[in-house]
Design a protein around this motif. Structure first.
Motif, mmCIF file in Angstrom:
data_model
loop_
_atom_site.group_PDB
_atom_site.id
_atom_site.type_symbol
_atom_site.label_atom_id
_atom_site.label_comp_id
_atom_site.label_asym_id
_atom_site.label_seq_id
_atom_site.Cartn_x
_atom_site.Cartn_y
_atom_site.Cartn_z
ATOM 1 N N LYS A 86 -67.330 -64.449 1.339
ATOM 2 C CA LYS A 86 -68.029 -64.388 2.625
ATOM 3 C C LYS A 86 -67.622 -65.566 3.498
ATOM 4 O O LYS A 86 -67.308 -66.636 2.995
ATOM 5 C CB LYS A 86 -69.540 -64.443 2.361
ATOM 6 C CG LYS A 86 -70.400 -64.333 3.579
ATOM 7 C CD LYS A 86 -71.880 -64.360 3.201
ATOM 8 C CE LYS A 86 -72.726 -64.275 4.446
ATOM 9 N NZ LYS A 86 -74.155 -64.319 4.136
ATOM 10 N N LEU A 87 -67.628 -65.361 4.804
ATOM 11 C CA LEU A 87 -67.430 -66.441 5.771
ATOM 12 C C LEU A 87 -68.791 -66.756 6.371
ATOM 13 O O LEU A 87 -69.457 -65.868 6.894
ATOM 14 C CB LEU A 87 -66.449 -66.025 6.864
ATOM 15 C CG LEU A 87 -65.042 -65.650 6.392
ATOM 16 C CD1 LEU A 87 -64.195 -65.188 7.569
ATOM 17 C CD2 LEU A 87 -64.379 -66.804 5.688
ATOM 18 N N THR A 88 -69.200 -68.028 6.294
ATOM 19 C CA THR A 88 -70.536 -68.392 6.766
ATOM 20 C C THR A 88 -70.544 -68.996 8.161
ATOM 21 O O THR A 88 -71.592 -69.165 8.738
ATOM 22 C CB THR A 88 -71.199 -69.401 5.810
ATOM 23 O OG1 THR A 88 -70.399 -70.581 5.755
ATOM 24 C CG2 THR A 88 -71.363 -68.807 4.422
ATOM 25 N N GLY A 89 -69.405 -69.344 8.684
ATOM 26 C CA GLY A 89 -69.337 -69.959 10.002
ATOM 27 C C GLY A 89 -69.798 -69.018 11.099
ATOM 28 O O GLY A 89 -69.885 -67.806 10.912
ATOM 29 N N GLN A 90 -70.093 -69.576 12.242
ATOM 30 C CA GLN A 90 -70.521 -68.799 13.390
ATOM 31 C C GLN A 90 -69.500 -68.927 14.518
ATOM 32 O O GLN A 90 -68.802 -69.926 14.624
ATOM 33 C CB GLN A 90 -71.888 -69.297 13.892
ATOM 34 C CG GLN A 90 -73.010 -69.117 12.895
ATOM 35 C CD GLN A 90 -73.318 -67.657 12.629
ATOM 36 O OE1 GLN A 90 -73.303 -66.842 13.532
ATOM 37 N NE2 GLN A 90 -73.576 -67.338 11.374
ATOM 38 N N MET B 228 -60.922 -65.511 10.472
ATOM 39 C CA MET B 228 -60.623 -64.083 10.331
ATOM 40 C C MET B 228 -59.287 -63.735 10.985
ATOM 41 O O MET B 228 -58.520 -62.942 10.441
ATOM 42 C CB MET B 228 -61.757 -63.247 10.915
ATOM 43 C CG MET B 228 -63.026 -63.343 10.085
ATOM 44 S SD MET B 228 -64.396 -62.425 10.773
ATOM 45 C CE MET B 228 -63.876 -60.760 10.385
ATOM 46 N N ASP B 229 -58.989 -64.339 12.124
ATOM 47 C CA ASP B 229 -57.713 -64.100 12.799
ATOM 48 C C ASP B 229 -56.526 -64.564 11.952
ATOM 49 O O ASP B 229 -55.437 -64.002 12.029
ATOM 50 C CB ASP B 229 -57.669 -64.803 14.155
ATOM 51 C CG ASP B 229 -58.524 -64.116 15.205
ATOM 52 O OD1 ASP B 229 -58.966 -62.970 14.967
ATOM 53 O OD2 ASP B 229 -58.776 -64.740 16.264
ATOM 54 N N MET B 230 -56.750 -65.600 11.128
ATOM 55 C CA MET B 230 -55.695 -66.104 10.251
ATOM 56 C C MET B 230 -55.534 -65.228 9.008
ATOM 57 O O MET B 230 -54.613 -65.426 8.229
ATOM 58 C CB MET B 230 -55.982 -67.547 9.842
ATOM 59 C CG MET B 230 -55.796 -68.528 10.971
ATOM 60 S SD MET B 230 -55.929 -70.234 10.423
ATOM 61 C CE MET B 230 -57.703 -70.416 10.294
ATOM 62 N N GLY B 231 -56.454 -64.287 8.791
ATOM 63 C CA GLY B 231 -56.355 -63.384 7.650
ATOM 64 C C GLY B 231 -57.263 -63.736 6.492
ATOM 65 O O GLY B 231 -57.166 -63.144 5.417
ATOM 66 N N ILE B 232 -58.138 -64.718 6.682
ATOM 67 C CA ILE B 232 -59.079 -65.091 5.631
ATOM 68 C C ILE B 232 -60.320 -64.218 5.792
ATOM 69 O O ILE B 232 -61.180 -64.475 6.637
ATOM 70 C CB ILE B 232 -59.436 -66.589 5.704
ATOM 71 C CG1 ILE B 232 -58.163 -67.420 5.566
ATOM 72 C CG2 ILE B 232 -60.458 -66.951 4.631
ATOM 73 C CD1 ILE B 232 -58.357 -68.896 5.795
ATOM 74 N N ILE B 233 -60.351 -63.159 5.008
ATOM 75 C CA ILE B 233 -61.445 -62.191 5.066
ATOM 76 C C ILE B 233 -61.937 -61.936 3.635
ATOM 77 O O ILE B 233 -61.233 -62.241 2.673
ATOM 78 C CB ILE B 233 -61.006 -60.873 5.727
ATOM 79 C CG1 ILE B 233 -59.810 -60.270 4.986
ATOM 80 C CG2 ILE B 233 -60.677 -61.083 7.208
ATOM 81 C CD1 ILE B 233 -59.381 -58.909 5.468
ATOM 82 N N PRO B 234 -63.146 -61.393 3.471
ATOM 83 C CA PRO B 234 -63.630 -61.095 2.125
ATOM 84 C C PRO B 234 -62.630 -60.237 1.345
ATOM 85 O O PRO B 234 -62.043 -59.301 1.871
ATOM 86 C CB PRO B 234 -64.939 -60.346 2.382
ATOM 87 C CG PRO B 234 -65.419 -60.916 3.684
ATOM 88 C CD PRO B 234 -64.160 -61.112 4.488
ATOM 89 N N ASN C 293 -66.929 -73.384 5.306
ATOM 90 C CA ASN C 293 -67.450 -72.110 5.806
ATOM 91 C C ASN C 293 -66.912 -70.906 5.039
ATOM 92 O O ASN C 293 -67.201 -69.772 5.393
ATOM 93 C CB ASN C 293 -67.109 -71.943 7.286
ATOM 94 C CG ASN C 293 -67.875 -72.901 8.147
ATOM 95 O OD1 ASN C 293 -69.095 -72.888 8.160
ATOM 96 N ND2 ASN C 293 -67.157 -73.751 8.869
ATOM 97 N N ILE C 294 -66.131 -71.161 3.989
ATOM 98 C CA ILE C 294 -65.532 -70.086 3.204
ATOM 99 C C ILE C 294 -66.176 -70.074 1.824
ATOM 100 O O ILE C 294 -65.965 -71.012 1.040
ATOM 101 C CB ILE C 294 -64.007 -70.257 3.095
ATOM 102 C CG1 ILE C 294 -63.382 -70.337 4.482
ATOM 103 C CG2 ILE C 294 -63.400 -69.110 2.297
ATOM 104 C CD1 ILE C 294 -61.917 -70.741 4.491
ATOM 105 N N LEU C 295 -66.958 -69.044 1.524
ATOM 106 C CA LEU C 295 -67.560 -68.897 0.207
ATOM 107 C C LEU C 295 -66.609 -68.111 -0.684
ATOM 108 O O LEU C 295 -66.133 -67.043 -0.284
ATOM 109 C CB LEU C 295 -68.907 -68.190 0.288
ATOM 110 C CG LEU C 295 -70.014 -68.932 1.032
ATOM 111 C CD1 LEU C 295 -71.282 -68.096 1.049
ATOM 112 C CD2 LEU C 295 -70.282 -70.289 0.412
ATOM 113 N N VAL C 296 -66.326 -68.650 -1.863
ATOM 114 C CA VAL C 296 -65.370 -68.033 -2.777
ATOM 115 C C VAL C 296 -65.952 -67.931 -4.177
ATOM 116 O O VAL C 296 -66.934 -68.593 -4.511
ATOM 117 C CB VAL C 296 -64.049 -68.851 -2.823
ATOM 118 C CG1 VAL C 296 -63.365 -68.873 -1.482
ATOM 119 C CG2 VAL C 296 -64.289 -70.273 -3.319
#
Length: 80
Positions: free
Chosen positions: A18-22, A30-36, A70-73
Motif C-alpha cells: 500500500k502507498l500511504t502518502g497523500q 505511482m507515476d514511477m511505477g511503485i504500485i501495490p 510512505n511505501i508499506l511493504v
C-alpha cells in the motif's frame, strides 16, 4: 509482517502492499511505477541513511526517506 520501505535492509526483496502518502507524493510514486503488487529489492542505503536505492521492473531508483516511509511493504516469501 507489513513495514515501511525504510525498515528494509539492503539485499532484501519485498512486495508493495500500500502507498500511504497523500496528494503529490503518492501520485509521484505511482507515476514511477511503485504500485501495490510490485516487487522491490533494496540495493543500497547511503551512509547517513538518505537516499535509499531500490531496484524494480529492471531499473534502479533512488528515493528519499520521506518518500520511502510512505511505501508499506511485506517481505517476499521464498518459493522452494
Amino acid at each position: 509482517m507489513v513495514m515501511t520501505l525504510k525498515a528494509v535492509t539492503p539485499g532484501q526483496r519485498v512486495i508493495v502492499q500500500k502507498l500511504t502518502g497523500q496528494g503529490e507524493i503518492k501520485r509521484r510514486l505511482m507515476d514511477m511505477g511503485i504500485i501495490p503488487g510490485t516487487e522491490i529489492q533494496v540495493q543500497k542505503v547511503a551512509p547517513l541513511g538518505d537516499p535509499v536505492e531500490i531496484k524494480f521492473k529492471g531499473y534502479n531508483l533512488s528515493l528519499r526517506w520521506k518518500e520511502a516511509e510512505n511505501i508499506l511493504v511485506e517481505a517476499k516469501v521464498a518459493v522452494p
